[in-house]
Design a protein around this motif. Structure first.
Motif, PDB file in Angstrom:
ATOM      1  N   LEU A   1      44.007  66.408  80.993  1.00 54.92           N
ATOM      2  CA  LEU A   1      43.108  67.561  80.896  1.00 54.92           C
ATOM      3  C   LEU A   1      41.764  67.145  80.305  1.00 54.92           C
ATOM      4  O   LEU A   1      40.699  67.592  80.758  1.00 54.92           O
ATOM      5  CB  LEU A   1      43.752  68.639  80.041  1.00 54.92           C
ATOM      6  CG  LEU A   1      42.969  69.954  79.876  1.00 54.92           C
ATOM      7  CD1 LEU A   1      42.833  70.655  81.218  1.00 54.92           C
ATOM      8  CD2 LEU A   1      43.657  70.863  78.869  1.00 54.92           C
ATOM      9  N   ALA A   2      41.797  66.264  79.320  1.00 59.15           N
ATOM     10  CA  ALA A   2      40.554  65.765  78.731  1.00 59.15           C
ATOM     11  C   ALA A   2      39.751  64.980  79.760  1.00 59.15           C
ATOM     12  O   ALA A   2      38.508  65.055  79.781  1.00 59.15           O
ATOM     13  CB  ALA A   2      40.863  64.893  77.523  1.00 59.15           C
ATOM     14  N   GLY A   3      40.433  64.210  80.623  1.00 62.83           N
ATOM     15  CA  GLY A   3      39.718  63.478  81.666  1.00 62.83           C
ATOM     16  C   GLY A   3      38.997  64.409  82.624  1.00 62.83           C
ATOM     17  O   GLY A   3      37.850  64.148  83.016  1.00 62.83           O
ATOM     18  N   VAL A   4      39.636  65.506  82.990  1.00 62.31           N
ATOM     19  CA  VAL A   4      38.976  66.483  83.865  1.00 62.31           C
ATOM     20  C   VAL A   4      37.791  67.117  83.150  1.00 62.31           C
ATOM     21  O   VAL A   4      36.723  67.332  83.747  1.00 62.31           O
ATOM     22  CB  VAL A   4      39.986  67.557  84.312  1.00 62.31           C
ATOM     23  CG1 VAL A   4      39.297  68.623  85.156  1.00 62.31           C
ATOM     24  CG2 VAL A   4      41.122  66.929  85.096  1.00 62.31           C
ATOM     25  N   ALA A   5      37.954  67.412  81.868  1.00 67.48           N
ATOM     26  CA  ALA A   5      36.854  68.013  81.105  1.00 67.48           C
ATOM     27  C   ALA A   5      35.651  67.077  81.040  1.00 67.48           C
ATOM     28  O   ALA A   5      34.499  67.499  81.216  1.00 67.48           O
ATOM     29  CB  ALA A   5      37.332  68.373  79.704  1.00 67.48           C
ATOM     30  N   VAL A   6      35.897  65.790  80.795  1.00 61.97           N
ATOM     31  CA  VAL A   6      34.798  64.827  80.756  1.00 61.97           C
ATOM     32  C   VAL A   6      34.159  64.691  82.132  1.00 61.97           C
ATOM     33  O   VAL A   6      32.930  64.543  82.252  1.00 61.97           O
ATOM     34  CB  VAL A   6      35.311  63.468  80.240  1.00 61.97           C
ATOM     35  CG1 VAL A   6      34.242  62.395  80.388  1.00 61.97           C
ATOM     36  CG2 VAL A   6      35.741  63.587  78.784  1.00 61.97           C
ATOM     37  N   LEU A   7      34.980  64.753  83.189  1.00 61.88           N
ATOM     38  CA  LEU A   7      34.460  64.602  84.545  1.00 61.88           C
ATOM     39  C   LEU A   7      33.482  65.713  84.911  1.00 61.88           C
ATOM     40  O   LEU A   7      32.453  65.467  85.551  1.00 61.88           O
ATOM     41  CB  LEU A   7      35.626  64.565  85.542  1.00 61.88           C
ATOM     42  CG  LEU A   7      35.266  64.307  87.006  1.00 61.88           C
ATOM     43  CD1 LEU A   7      34.663  62.926  87.169  1.00 61.88           C
ATOM     44  CD2 LEU A   7      36.506  64.458  87.886  1.00 61.88           C
ATOM     45  N   VAL A   8      33.781  66.946  84.510  1.00 61.77           N
ATOM     46  CA  VAL A   8      32.914  68.070  84.869  1.00 61.77           C
ATOM     47  C   VAL A   8      31.916  68.414  83.768  1.00 61.77           C
ATOM     48  O   VAL A   8      31.002  69.194  83.988  1.00 61.77           O
ATOM     49  CB  VAL A   8      33.768  69.316  85.208  1.00 61.77           C
ATOM     50  CG1 VAL A   8      34.737  69.020  86.326  1.00 61.77           C
ATOM     51  CG2 VAL A   8      34.517  69.821  83.973  1.00 61.77           C
ATOM     52  N   GLY A   9      32.109  67.825  82.586  1.00 58.79           N
ATOM     53  CA  GLY A   9      31.300  68.243  81.443  1.00 58.79           C
ATOM     54  C   GLY A   9      29.840  67.875  81.536  1.00 58.79           C
ATOM     55  O   GLY A   9      28.998  68.580  80.979  1.00 58.79           O
ATOM     56  N   ARG A  10      29.525  66.780  82.220  1.00 54.20           N
ATOM     57  CA  ARG A  10      28.118  66.389  82.302  1.00 54.20           C
ATOM     58  C   ARG A  10      27.311  67.432  83.075  1.00 54.20           C
ATOM     59  O   ARG A  10      26.159  67.719  82.731  1.00 54.20           O
ATOM     60  CB  ARG A  10      28.003  65.019  82.969  1.00 54.20           C
ATOM     61  CG  ARG A  10      26.571  64.521  83.101  1.00 54.20           C
ATOM     62  CD  ARG A  10      26.556  63.126  83.705  1.00 54.20           C
ATOM     63  NE  ARG A  10      27.213  62.167  82.824  1.00 54.20           N
ATOM     64  CZ  ARG A  10      26.602  61.553  81.827  1.00 54.20           C
ATOM     65  NH1 ARG A  10      25.330  61.808  81.576  1.00 54.20           N
ATOM     66  NH2 ARG A  10      27.249  60.695  81.063  1.00 54.20           N
ATOM     67  N   ARG A  11      27.895  67.977  84.126  1.00 51.78           N
ATOM     68  CA  ARG A  11      27.167  68.940  84.958  1.00 51.78           C
ATOM     69  C   ARG A  11      27.429  70.375  84.514  1.00 51.78           C
ATOM     70  O   ARG A  11      26.532  71.217  84.576  1.00 51.78           O
ATOM     71  CB  ARG A  11      27.569  68.744  86.419  1.00 51.78           C
ATOM     72  CG  ARG A  11      26.697  69.488  87.395  1.00 51.78           C
ATOM     73  CD  ARG A  11      26.974  69.040  88.808  1.00 51.78           C
ATOM     74  NE  ARG A  11      26.065  69.671  89.767  1.00 51.78           N
ATOM     75  CZ  ARG A  11      26.074  69.415  91.078  1.00 51.78           C
ATOM     76  NH1 ARG A  11      26.927  68.527  91.578  1.00 51.78           N
ATOM     77  NH2 ARG A  11      25.227  70.027  91.886  1.00 51.78           N
ATOM     78  N   TRP A  12      28.665  70.654  84.121  1.00 51.68           N
ATOM     79  CA  TRP A  12      29.033  72.024  83.715  1.00 51.68           C
ATOM     80  C   TRP A  12      29.692  71.964  82.335  1.00 51.68           C
ATOM     81  O   TRP A  12      30.934  71.975  82.225  1.00 51.68           O
ATOM     82  CB  TRP A  12      29.978  72.646  84.726  1.00 51.68           C
ATOM     83  CG  TRP A  12      29.418  72.733  86.108  1.00 51.68           C
ATOM     84  CD1 TRP A  12      28.442  73.558  86.549  1.00 51.68           C
ATOM     85  CD2 TRP A  12      29.818  71.942  87.248  1.00 51.68           C
ATOM     86  NE1 TRP A  12      28.192  73.355  87.879  1.00 51.68           N
ATOM     87  CE2 TRP A  12      29.016  72.366  88.350  1.00 51.68           C
ATOM     88  CE3 TRP A  12      30.745  70.933  87.461  1.00 51.68           C
ATOM     89  CZ2 TRP A  12      29.129  71.812  89.607  1.00 51.68           C
ATOM     90  CZ3 TRP A  12      30.870  70.376  88.719  1.00 51.68           C
ATOM     91  CH2 TRP A  12      30.075  70.801  89.772  1.00 51.68           C
ATOM     92  N   PRO A  13      28.921  71.896  81.280  1.00 45.61           N
ATOM     93  CA  PRO A  13      29.519  71.792  79.933  1.00 45.61           C
ATOM     94  C   PRO A  13      30.368  72.998  79.550  1.00 45.61           C
ATOM     95  O   PRO A  13      31.330  72.852  78.788  1.00 45.61           O
ATOM     96  CB  PRO A  13      28.296  71.652  79.020  1.00 45.61           C
ATOM     97  CG  PRO A  13      27.143  72.195  79.804  1.00 45.61           C
ATOM     98  CD  PRO A  13      27.447  71.898  81.235  1.00 45.61           C
ATOM     99  N   LEU A  14      30.032  74.172  80.060  1.00 42.65           N
ATOM    100  CA  LEU A  14      30.836  75.345  79.738  1.00 42.65           C
ATOM    101  C   LEU A  14      32.236  75.220  80.329  1.00 42.65           C
ATOM    102  O   LEU A  14      33.227  75.622  79.696  1.00 42.65           O
ATOM    103  CB  LEU A  14      30.153  76.608  80.257  1.00 42.65           C
ATOM    104  CG  LEU A  14      30.852  77.935  79.927  1.00 42.65           C
ATOM    105  CD1 LEU A  14      30.990  78.102  78.419  1.00 42.65           C
ATOM    106  CD2 LEU A  14      30.099  79.119  80.524  1.00 42.65           C
ATOM    107  N   ALA A  15      32.351  74.658  81.550  1.00 43.67           N
ATOM    108  CA  ALA A  15      33.673  74.438  82.152  1.00 43.67           C
ATOM    109  C   ALA A  15      34.486  73.461  81.311  1.00 43.67           C
ATOM    110  O   ALA A  15      35.693  73.659  81.077  1.00 43.67           O
ATOM    111  CB  ALA A  15      33.518  73.916  83.575  1.00 43.67           C
TER     112      ALA A  15
END
Length: 367
Positions: free
Chosen positions: A39-53
């Motif tokens: 789950l953390a890997g998915v968060a890091v993957l999308v966090g650069r573009r969508w930090p709220l996600a």
């Protein structure tokens, strides 16, 4: 990519530190910790573009363990429990704070973050209720939400506002620089081209009156005078587009000295008498004389012009015109000169004087 991999690795290490021991209980580690790391890997993957996600994906790893906190407070006067955790922290709290900061830093709207924070609050309320609903838990949960989500988001929002103000200030400064450059170009065009066109019209008017010319030559001289007047009018329109009324033109004059300016105008056919006092002349003397000669050439062709330059005063006076003016009144030259004189601390008068026109400028001498 390297940054994200390092971020995920660090987050995975902290998640592993929060879960079962992978050596003593590998089954529990794989069942509890491995999904959180994914789950953390998915968060890091999308966090650069969508930090709220990313912030929402990390909700299960939020500050929901109320046993330890940034500080404790004694609420024995209110609660049965003496020590109550304030701002509960877990190993993943710094990462959650980072994405909350990025949400405020990058997201311009308020509805999406507000909705997300409401959902996080619902999760916190559910955790407190599940643990018995003790008042100490409510205090810990509230401070955890504020410290982990609200405060970092507010810092990010403040940072974004400051950067926007800095950008707006830079853009405003660039716009002012462009306007000043346009005003400078307009001033230079007025001072150089306008003056030269006025002298061309004076020469053409003199040719029209020269004895011994045939009708064709007289007509050509008249057409030249009219063409110079039309070019002057088009130049005036261009200057009007370039110059803004609120712009203060540059104060430093350019080009030749007063004597050279008068000599060149005299060579063009103007009748000019120059009285130049000894000592330094006012800084705007050349600009005043050029404006006065240009106006005399355009609006009073053939008139005698008197130029007086003293230490603190410049006067350009012309008599009545002897032929039809080559330009229409209402230009920007006197308005621009008046502003330059004002900024230099002087005074300016311009208006009819007897049968002609007088331009007078007084500038206090700087000792």
């Amino acid at each position: 990519m390297v940054y994200d991999l390092l971020l995920w690795a660090g987050l995975g290490i902290f998640i592993a530190a929060m879960g079962p021991d992978p050596i003593r209980d590998p089954a529990a580690f794989g069942l509890v910790t491995a999904p959180k790391v994914a789950l953390a890997g998915v968060a890091v993957l999308v966090g650069r573009r969508w930090p709220l996600a990313a912030l929402m994906l990390l909700v299960p790893l939020g500050p929901w363990e109320f046993g330890q906190g940034f500080a404790t407070v004694d609420l024995s006067w209110l609660l049965p429990r003496r020590h109550v955790s304030i701002l509960p922290l877990v190993a993943t709290s710094p990462y959650i704070m980072w994405y909350a900061y990025l949400t405020g830093r990058r997201m311009s709207g308020l509805w999406s973050p507000l909705t997300a924070f409401l959902l996080v609050t619902v999760v916190g309320v559910g955790v407190v209720v599940a643990q018995g609903g003790d008042l100490a838990l409510w205090v810990a949960m509230a401070t955890g939400l504020v410290g982990t989500y609200v405060v970092p988001y507010s810092f990010g929002l403040l940072r974004r506002k400051l950067l926007q103000q800095r950008t707006q200030a830079r853009q405003s400064a660039e716009a002012q620089a462009r306007l000043r450059e346009r005003a400078r170009i307009a001033r230079d065009m007025h001072d150089s081209l306008g003056h030269d066109l006025a002298l061309i019209a004076v020469r053409a008017a003199g040719l029209e009156l020269t004895p011994g010319l045939g009708p064709a030559e007289v007509r050509a001289a008249g057409e030249l005078r009219i063409a110079a007047a039309d070019a002057t009018e088009r130049l005036r329109q261009i200057i009007g587009l370039l110059r803004e009324e609120s712009d203060a033109p540059p104060l430093a004059p350019v080009g030749e000295e007063v004597t050279e300016l008068v000599r060149r105008a005299t060579d063009s056919g103007m009748s000019i008498s120059l009285e130049l006092a000894r000592g330094p002349a006012p800084g705007l003397a050349r600009a005043v004389v050029q404006e006065g000669l240009t106006n005399a050439a355009k609006h009073a062709p053939g008139a005698a012009v008197e130029v007086t330059v003293s230490r603190e005063r410049v006067v350009v006076r012309n008599g009545p015109p002897r032929s039809r003016p080559t330009a229409r009144p209402g230009g920007l030259g006197l308005a621009g000169l008046r502003e330059r004189v004002r900024l230099a601390g002087g005074t300016m008068t311009a208006g009819p004087a007897g049968d002609g026109f007088e331009l007078a400028v007084t500038i206090p001498h700087e000792s």
